[in-house]
Design an enzyme around this catalytic site. Sequence first.
Site, short mmCIF file in Angstrom:
data_model
loop_
_atom_site.label_atom_id
_atom_site.label_comp_id
_atom_site.label_asym_id
_atom_site.label_seq_id
_atom_site.Cartn_x
_atom_site.Cartn_y
_atom_site.Cartn_z
N GLN A 12 -4.25 -4.81 7.28
CA GLN A 12 -5.23 -5.81 6.85
C GLN A 12 -5.02 -7.14 7.58
OE1 GLN A 12 -7.68 -4.95 4.97
NE2 GLN A 12 -6.91 -3.03 4.10
N HIS B 37 0.88 -1.18 0.00
CA HIS B 37 0.00 0.00 0.00
C HIS B 37 0.92 1.23 0.00
CE1 HIS B 37 -2.74 2.95 1.92
NE2 HIS B 37 -3.74 2.14 1.65
N LYS C 275 -10.15 -0.27 11.02
CA LYS C 275 -10.40 -1.43 10.16
C LYS C 275 -10.75 -2.67 10.99
CE LYS C 275 -7.05 0.02 6.61
NZ LYS C 275 -7.81 0.65 5.54
N CYS D 204 -5.00 2.81 -3.36
CA CYS D 204 -3.71 3.22 -2.80
C CYS D 204 -2.61 2.20 -3.10
CB CYS D 204 -3.79 3.49 -1.31
SG CYS D 204 -4.86 4.86 -0.92
N ASP E 92 3.35 -4.39 8.08
CA ASP E 92 2.16 -3.55 7.90
C ASP E 92 0.96 -4.48 8.08
OD1 ASP E 92 -0.08 -2.29 6.98
OD2 ASP E 92 0.80 -1.60 5.09
#
Lengths: 135, 419
Positions: free
Chosen positions: B211, B131, B234, B374, B208
């Site tokens: 998600q 991303h 999220k 993104c 990261d």
Amino acid sequence: MDRQGQIDFILDHYENPRRKGALLDAGASAQGSNPGCGDLVTMYVKVDPQTGRADVTFDGTGCTISQASASYLVELASGKTLEDILAIDRDDLMGALGRDIVEQRAPCAALALDTLHAAAHELDRERACHEIRME
Amino acid sequence: MLASSSILRTLDVQAVRADFPILSQSVNGKPLAFLDSAASSQKPLAVIEAMNEYYRTTHANVHRGVYTLSERATELYENARKRVARFIGAKSSREIIFTRNTTESINLVAQAWGRANLRPGNEILLTELEHHSNLVPWQLIARETGARVRYIPVDGQGVLQLDGLDALLTERTKIVAFAQMSNMLGTITPAAEIVRRAKAAGALTLIDAAQGVPHLPTNVQELGCDFLAFSGHKMCGPTGIGVLYGRRELLEAMPPFLGGGDMIRRVTFEGAEWNELPWKFEAGTPAIAEGVGLGAAVDYLSGLGMDAVRAHEREIIAYALERLAEVPTVAIYGPMAPDIRGGVATFNLGDIHPHDVAAVLDAEGIAIRAGHHCAMPLHEKFGLTASSRASFYIYTIPEEIDRLVEGLYKARSIYKKAK
């Protein structure tokens, strides 16, 4: 026009674009894009020195609203003077395309107009320089 | 095709849906099908009420007052930190820094750790899946320090090609930063393996997990990573709060990121001494109510069980991939094996622009994302300018996938020329 009529109007311009294709002897052209969604348009403008009237075409790829807006706009602008082209405003365009359909997608709808104005401004500047030189 | 009922084994999805007031509304005259949870999830009542209750009964600034309300606010906020630490298996809540979001967490490491540790010729190893928020902060610090950014490539299915990883990992590699799950393609990366190989080469690792943490059981000690970043919004929590997990020794050694109140122990006109962890990295009044909300979100997800969350999403993505593949002219991107794919279905419908697909679906009450998500370099790699993305969560039901597929047929009939 009702909502469905407005949608049909937009789809018709998208599927049967008017005045689409490069104008090889254009006095000016400008390219605009929405990098976020991949809409791309090029607007071509040529002004007849005798009558002062413009010939306008476009080329491009992208979503229905961006391309239908360009098709509608080249028809509207052709035959107008540069001053009249520069006077077309976003609000009129939104109204003509159907406000409740395009207002959530304003950047797509306005891309062709902003790009057309960039090309018209360029021609306008050139003409001003030319007139100064002539004086 | 799976029967709808067989999907509901692990999670009582109807009970979950009843916890989310926003889901029971109509949009454009149709029941809302919210299929954009990868962008931001919806919030359960427990989270909304925890924040409401905090503002109604407890709000005061934290870490400051010697009065009851401030002490209670501080306790709620710090308790949330403890629950987050437990949720991801951190050794101590001192290793949990509250930030605004994943983006800020990654920028914190890139700036505070990067500026102190990166030199010309050093390398930062990322992947082609990233991303923008795990690309741009590294590109910025690389430009500033003279370090170089390199990438682990992906194959045509969006799976990381790790054959060449050992060749990419050299003594120049200082940090390896990668997504636990791709936001565009749903690819679940072999995070523990990448961490192990990076460590063997002497590099630090940042995951990261924007998600990852909302969708997969995640334990930082099992992963062995040095840093892990994720966002509250999220994972059923509010916007405006995110988390950076960092190994304590590394955080202790790093200079601060932002200067201001709360991050200092003592200030003179000549300089300052930093506060201890985690407050050294939390300058200014924090997002207190959002911290409380995140604590409630963590409790909510813990109550469901992250194994059950993953099992549900695995079944939903398997069903979605199967149903989408039935639609003529649909091109699906990313891995087709549900074992390595999270609840993200990215596709294009013939030559119909993704915006147009999303607009047709919106008229049916179905919310999906259209654009580059993104991840512009990854789109370019796949030869795309944009795509449509339906993404799923704990409240997604098979009927919503069925409606998505019906919507795509409708788009095809509107755009007859689509091939």
